[in-house]
Design an enzyme around this catalytic site. Structure first.
Site, short mmCIF file in Angstrom:
data_model
loop_
_atom_site.label_atom_id
_atom_site.label_comp_id
_atom_site.label_asym_id
_atom_site.label_seq_id
_atom_site.Cartn_x
_atom_site.Cartn_y
_atom_site.Cartn_z
N HIS A 20 0.80 -1.22 0.00
CA HIS A 20 0.00 0.00 0.00
C HIS A 20 0.84 1.28 0.00
O HIS A 20 0.30 2.38 0.02
CB HIS A 20 -0.93 -0.03 1.23
CG HIS A 20 -2.14 0.82 1.12
ND1 HIS A 20 -2.41 1.85 2.01
CD2 HIS A 20 -3.15 0.84 0.22
CE1 HIS A 20 -3.55 2.43 1.67
NE2 HIS A 20 -4.01 1.84 0.59
N LYS A 23 2.93 4.43 -1.25
CA LYS A 23 2.83 5.28 -2.44
C LYS A 23 4.01 6.26 -2.40
O LYS A 23 3.96 7.27 -1.71
CB LYS A 23 1.51 6.07 -2.46
CG LYS A 23 0.26 5.18 -2.39
CD LYS A 23 -0.57 5.57 -1.22
CE LYS A 23 -1.85 4.81 -1.02
NZ LYS A 23 -2.20 3.69 -1.78
N ASP A 38 16.49 11.42 -8.44
CA ASP A 38 17.58 12.36 -8.24
C ASP A 38 17.13 13.76 -8.66
O ASP A 38 16.29 13.92 -9.55
CB ASP A 38 18.81 11.92 -9.03
CG ASP A 38 18.62 12.03 -10.52
OD1 ASP A 38 19.17 12.97 -11.12
OD2 ASP A 38 17.89 11.19 -11.09
N HIS A 87 -9.55 10.20 1.28
CA HIS A 87 -8.54 9.16 1.17
C HIS A 87 -7.27 9.55 1.92
O HIS A 87 -6.28 8.80 1.92
CB HIS A 87 -8.22 8.90 -0.31
CG HIS A 87 -7.41 7.68 -0.56
ND1 HIS A 87 -6.06 7.74 -0.80
CD2 HIS A 87 -7.76 6.37 -0.63
CE1 HIS A 87 -5.59 6.51 -1.00
NE2 HIS A 87 -6.60 5.66 -0.90
N LYS A 119 -4.42 10.28 4.73
CA LYS A 119 -3.90 9.56 5.90
C LYS A 119 -2.96 10.53 6.62
O LYS A 119 -1.74 10.43 6.52
CB LYS A 119 -3.14 8.30 5.49
CG LYS A 119 -4.00 7.26 4.74
CD LYS A 119 -3.92 7.46 3.26
CE LYS A 119 -4.53 6.32 2.47
NZ LYS A 119 -5.87 5.90 2.78
N ASP A 177 -1.38 20.04 17.35
CA ASP A 177 -1.11 21.37 17.93
C ASP A 177 -0.55 22.35 16.91
O ASP A 177 0.17 23.30 17.29
CB ASP A 177 -0.14 21.25 19.11
CG ASP A 177 -0.73 20.47 20.28
OD1 ASP A 177 -1.95 20.27 20.30
OD2 ASP A 177 0.04 20.06 21.16
#
Length: 838
Positions: A359, A361, A366, A690, A692, A697
Site C-alpha cells: 500500500h 505510495k 535524483d 482518502h 492519511k 497542535d
C-alpha cells in the site's frame, strides 16, 4: 485425555462458568478458568505507557507431544515434520488480562527452551495482571503448557522487575518455570517530544518538506486570510511537482504503489478535453525518460484476482497487469509484487495474498537542485485513475475537461463517463528532500532487493551531492513504516530496531509515531483518514453473535485448538491498535486537568463502493463500535470531573460532501427508487476522503499511506510508509509554520472560509463554530434544494448523547445514509472473516 479429565474435574467442582464469546476465544480463558476468573474480580487499573518485556528461558516444561492421538494423526497426515525427540514446541503469549499483546517464536522439540527475545510495545489497557501463557505449537491444534502472572500494580510501582516465575500447569510431575524481565515507563506530562526513538529510520535534521492538499491546489481567496512564516499561504500542486521531478531526473526514478495507471496525466489545464489530452501521459513520460538513460523502476502490488491472461483493471481496480503489459518491451522495468508470507505455510500465504496488499505510495528521484541531490514524495496519492482533483471536487462539471479519460466512480450502476457523477477525491501528500529522502530511497531498495534480486546490479542509489555538508535545517523529519520481513530485505545492522511476533521481524513504527504524536499533544488533534476503527480491546462488549453468546469449556478448548474454526462466530476482531483509545484517553486526561482539548476527525461518509455490501457494512459496524467506545470514555471522564459539558465539546467526527446540478444530458437508471437515480437527480455525492494525515497542535504532522485500521498499523499486514515532520528553531518549536498552513488550508477548503476563531482549534468557541457550520452544511446536503455554494465539511450523521451513546442521526430516514438503504451504524457480517475488514 489429560485435558478432558481436567475440564471434567473443573466442571464437577463448579469452578467454571460460561463466558462471553469474545472473552472465551482469548488464549488463556479456555483452561485454568477458576484461577483467572477469581483474579478478574480484583479491581483493575489503567495501564498506559511503554512496556518492555524480555522472555529469556523456560525450564522443565511438560511434554504435550509424544504417543497421543493428535501426534499420530499429524504423523499420518504428514502435517508436522517431527524430529525423533517428539517433544513440545513451546512459545509464549504475553497478555494484559484477556488482551493479547506479544508472542515469541516457536522453538521446536524443547522442554528447556531459550528465547532471549526482547519486546517493546505501547500499552493503553485496563486490567489487573500481565499474563505469560506458554503454548505447545502443533499443526493440528495447540495445547497450553502453563501460565504465570505479575500484578500490573506491582509493575507500575517497581518499574523494573526481573523474576523467575513458577508456571501453573495441569500436567503432573513437573514444576516448570519461566525467566522474564519487565520494564515500564508511564506516559509523561511533557508535550512536544515528537521524535520516535529506537526507530529503524532515525530523526533527520536536513532538507525541506512540502505539504500538499489534493493532487492539485488552485489559488483561493481564503489563502490570503492566513500566512506561513509571515508570508501569504501559497500551496503548491502535488502532481505538477511530481511531473517536474520526473522531467528533471537525470539518473533514476523509482516508484512503489498500490496502483499506477499509464494513461494518467499529471499535468492538466482543464479548459477542455482537447487541451487536457495535449499533456503527456505518465507512461509516455517514463518511457521517454528511460530512453534517455534514466533508470526507471516501478514496484506495484500484484493484485491476486487479476493475472496475465485476464489483464483487466482487477477486482479492486489496480490496473496492475495492464500497467505491466504497457511497459513490456520498453526500458522501464515494472515488477508486480505479491503480498505474501511464504515462511508461515501455504494457508497463511494464501490468506495474506488475498487479504492484504502493498500500500506504499512513493516516488523517489535524483534532483541536482535538492538537498543531498534526492527528492521523495510520500502520502496517500497513487498515480492512477480518479485521484486527480482540486478543492472544487466537482461531481459533473469536470467530466469533459479535467477528467476526460479519467472517470472514476465505485458506486455500482454509474457508468456515464461523459456526464457523471464522478467520485470526488480528497487526499494529502508530501515532498521531502535531505537525509529523510535517502531513507525513502532505502525503503525502495530493501523492497526491490526482495522482489527483483536479479535486477539489483543496476540499482542506482546516490548522486554526487548525497553527502552531509554539515548544515542543519529548521525541519525535523522522520520516516516510518509498516512492513515485515516478507516484504522487504532489512539491513542486518538495523534488525535490532524491529519488532517481533511469532519469530517474524517487522517494522510497525507508523503506529508508534501516531501514539507518540497523540501522547505529546497538548491542545488539539486534527485527523483525516480513509478509515477509523480499532482499539477493539476497549470496546464495551466483544459479543459478535447473540445466538452463540455463551458456550462450554470444551467448545472453547476446541475453538482454541483450531479444531473448530468458524470465521465469525468464535472470532473477535483483532483490531487492537491503540490510536482510538489513546485519543480518548488524551481527552480524558485533559478533562481531569480541567484543560481544553479538542479532536477533529474527518472520514468518508462511507467506504467507497456499495454501502449495502457486506464488507462495507462490517467496516461501518467496527467504526461505530470504535466511536461508541471513545464517546463513552469521554462521558465518564466528564462525570468524574463534575463539569457541565458534552462529549462533543471534545471529540467530533466529520465527512465531506458535494451538491451540484447534474448535466441535462446525464443518463440515469429508469427505476425511481434506485440509489443511482436519486444521487443524480438530487445532485448529491460524498467527497471521498482518502487522506492519511494527522496534525498535532499546529506543530507536528504525519502524512503517509497508512489508514487507521489494523491492516495498516499492524506491521505484518499491508505495507505502508509515512513521514513525521515539524519545524523548530534552536530554542522552540514553530507553531505558525507550514504544518499550521496545511491545517488552515484544509479547513478553508472544507469550510469555504477562514475565520479568526479557527486560529485556536482547542477552544470551545472554535469547536462550537465548526459544529455549527458543519451542521448547517449537513442540512443543506440532505435538502431537496440543490445549493452549489454549500461548503464541503459535514457533521458525520450520528447523534451523541450526554452519556456517550451513539445512534444514527435523527435527520436520516430509518438510520440510512442519504439516497440509500444502507444503515449508518453498519451490520456485522455472518460469513466474512473479520481480518478482512479491520
Amino acid at each position: 485425555n489429560e485435558y478432558k479429565s481436567y475440564l471434567r474435574e473443573m466442571g464437577k467442582a463448579g469452578e467454571r462458568k460460561p463466558l462471553l464469546v469474545g472473552r472465551s476465544t482469548r488464549p488463556h480463558d479456555s483452561v485454568w478458568g477458576s484461577e483467572y476468573m477469581t483474579r478478574k474480580k480484583e479491581s483493575s487499573l489503567y495501564f498506559r505507557g511503554d512496556l518492555k518485556v524480555i522472555v529469556n528461558r523456560a525450564s522443565n516444561l511438560p511434554n504435550a507431544d509424544g504417543n497421543n492421538l493428535k501426534s499420530k494423526v499429524e504423523s499420518w497426515l504428514s502435517l508436522d515434520k517431527r524430529s525423533k525427540k517428539d517433544l513440545s514446541d513451546p512459545y509464549v503469549n504475553i497478555c494484559i488480562d484477556d488482551h493479547k499483546l506479544l508472542q515469541t517464536k516457536v522453538i521446536k522439540d524443547e522442554l528447556n527452551p531459550v528465547w532471549n527475545e526482547t519486546f517493546q510495545t505501547e500499552v493503553s489497557h485496563e486490567g489487573s495482571y500481565l499474563y505469560f501463557w506458554v503454548w505447545d505449537d502443533d499443526t493440528v491444534g495447540k495445547e497450553k503448557l502453563g501460565h504465570a502472572s505479575v500484578k500490573l500494580s506491582e509493575i507500575i510501582e517497581k518499574r523494573v522487575i526481573r523474576r523467575t516465575l513458577d508456571l501453573m500447569t495441569p500436567f503432573d510431575k513437573c514444576k516448570p518455570t519461566l525467566d522474564v524481565e519487565i520494564e515500564f515507563e508511564p506516559v509523561t506530562e511533557e508535550v512536544g517530544l515528537f521524535e520516535v526513538t529506537q526507530c529503524y529510520f532515525p530523526l533527520r535534521h536536513s532538507g525541506e518538506v512540502t505539504l500538499y492538499q489534493d493532487a492539485c491546489t488552485l489559488p483561493s481567496p481564503s489563502h490570503s486570510l492566513f500566512s506561513v512564516h509571515g508570508s501569504p499561504y501559497t500551496p503548491r500542486s502535488a502532481w505538477d511537482d511530481i511531473a517536474d521531478t520526473i522531467t528533471k531526473a537525470q539518473q533514476f526514478i523509482y516508484f512503489t504503489g498500490w496502483s499506477m495507471t499509464h494513461t494518467t496525466r499529471l499535468k492538466r489545464n482543464g479548459r477542455s478535453a482537447q487541451s487536457t489530452k495535449e499533456h503527456e501521459t505518465l507512461g509516455e513520460m517514463l518511457v521517454r525518460k528511460a530512453n534517455t538513460g534514466v533508470k526507471v523502476l516501478i514496484l506495484l502490488w500484484d493484485e491476486p484476482f487479476n493475472n496475465e491472461d485476464l489483464a483487466t483493471v482487477g477486482v479492486v481496480g489496480t490496473n496492475d497487469e495492464i500497467t505491466r503489459n504497457y511497459f513490456l518491451g520498453t526500458k522501464v522495468n515494472c515488477v508486480l509484487a505479491a503480498r505474501r508470507k511464504s515462511k508461515r505455510g501455504m494457508l497463511e500465504t494464501l490468506v495474506s495474498n488475498t487479504s492484504f496488499s502493498h500500500h506504499q505510495k512513493i516516488v523517489v528521484a535524483d534532483d541536482c537542485t535538492a538537498s543531498y541531490g534526492i527528492v521523495a514524495y510520500v502520502g496517500g496519492l497513487d498515480l492512477t485513475t480518479g485521484r486527480y482533483d482540486d478543492q472544487n471536487h466537482f461531481l459533473f462539471k469536470s467530466c469533459n475537461n479535467k477528467h476526460v479519460d479519467d472517470f472514476y466512480q465505485t458506486f455500482p450502476g454509474i457508468t456515464d463517463m461523459n456526464h457523471g457523477p464522478r467520485q470526488p477525491w480528497h487526499d494529502v501528500h508530501s515532498r521531502i528532500t535531505g537525509e529523510a529522502a535517502i531513507d525513502v530511497l532505502q525503503n525502495f531498495k530493501e523492497r526491490w532487493k526482495l522482489e527483483a534480486p536479479k535486477e539489483i546490479k543496476d540499482f542506482k542509489t546516490n548522486t554526487n551531492k548525497a553527502v552531509d555538508d554539515g548544515t542543519r535545517s529548521r525541519w525535523k523529519v522522520q520516516i516510518f513504516r509498516s512492513i515485515p520481513t516478507d516484504a522487504a530485505k532489512f539491513d542486518d545492522s538495523r534488525r535490532h530496531l524491529l519488532q517481533s511476533k511469532h519469530g517474524q521481524k517487522y517494522d510497525a513504527s507508523i503506529h508508534r509515531a501516531y501514539i507518540s504524536g497523540i501522547r505529546n499533544s497538548g491542545k488539539f488533534l486534527y485527523i483525516e483518514n480513509q478509515y477509523f476503527l480499532g482499539s477493539a480491546h476497549s470496546w464495551s462488549s466483544h459479543t459478535l453473535n447473540s445466538a452463540y453468546e455463551t458456550y462450554t469449556d470444551m467448545k472453547t478448548y476446541l475453538a482454541d485448538c483450531k479444531i473448530l474454526k468458524p470465521f465469525s462466530i468464535y472470532s473477535t476482531p483483532r483490531a487492537n491498535h491503540l490510536i482510538p483509545v489513546e485519543i480518548a484517553e488524551q481527552v480524558c486526561d485533559m478533562i481531569h486537568k480541567k484543560e481544553r482539548f479538542a479532536a477533529y476527525i474527518v472520514i468518508p461518509l462511507f467506504p467507497e463502493g456499495d454501502p449495502n455490501a457486506s464488507h462495507i457494512q462490517e467496516i461501518l459496524h467496527w467504526q461505530a463500535r470504535t466511536m461508541k467506545m471513545m464517546y463513552k470514555r469521554i462521558a465518564r471522564a466528564i462525570r468524574r470531573a463534575g463539569i457541565n459539558a458534552h462529549p462533543k465539546d471534545y471529540l467530533n467526527f466529520f465527512c465531506l460532501g458535494k451538491r451540484e446540478e447534474a448535466s441535462e444530458n446525464i443518463v440515469t437508471p429508469s427505476q425511481e427508487d434506485s440509489a443511482v437515480r436519486k444521487m443524480c437527480v438530487n445532485g448529491r455525492g460524498m467527497i471521498y476522503v482518502h487522506s492519511k494525515a494527522m496534525v498535532v497542535d499546529d506543530i507536528y504532522a504525519i502524512v503517509g499511506s497508512a489508514n487507521i485500521n489494523q491492516r495498516s498499523m499492524d506491521g505484518r499486514r499491508d505495507s505502508e510508509i509515512a513521514v513525521g515532520c515539524w519545524e523548530a528553531t534552536e530554542d522552540a518549536l514553530i507553531s505558525e509554520g507550514h504544518v499550521q498552513g496545511l491545517r488552515k488550508g484544509l479547513w478553508s477548503e472544507h469550510l469555504g472560509r477562514y475565520e479568526e476563531v479557527f486560529d485556536n482549534p482547542a477552544s470551545l468557541a472554535c469547536v462550537k463554530r465548526v459544529l455549527e457550520l458543519a451542521d448547517d452544511n449537513w442540512s443543506s446536503y440532505i435538502s431537496d434544494n440543490i445549493d452549489e455554494t454549500t461548503p464541503h465539511l459535514l457533521s458525520y450523521p450520528i447523534d451523541v448523547s450526554v452519556d456517550g451513546d451513539v445512534t444514527p442521526s435523527s435527520t436520516c430516514r430509518s438510520g440510512y445514509f442519504p439516497d440509500t438503504t444502507a444503515p449508518i451504524m453498519g451490520t456485522k457480517s455472518s460469513y466474512l472473516p473479520s481480518r478482512l475488514t479491520v
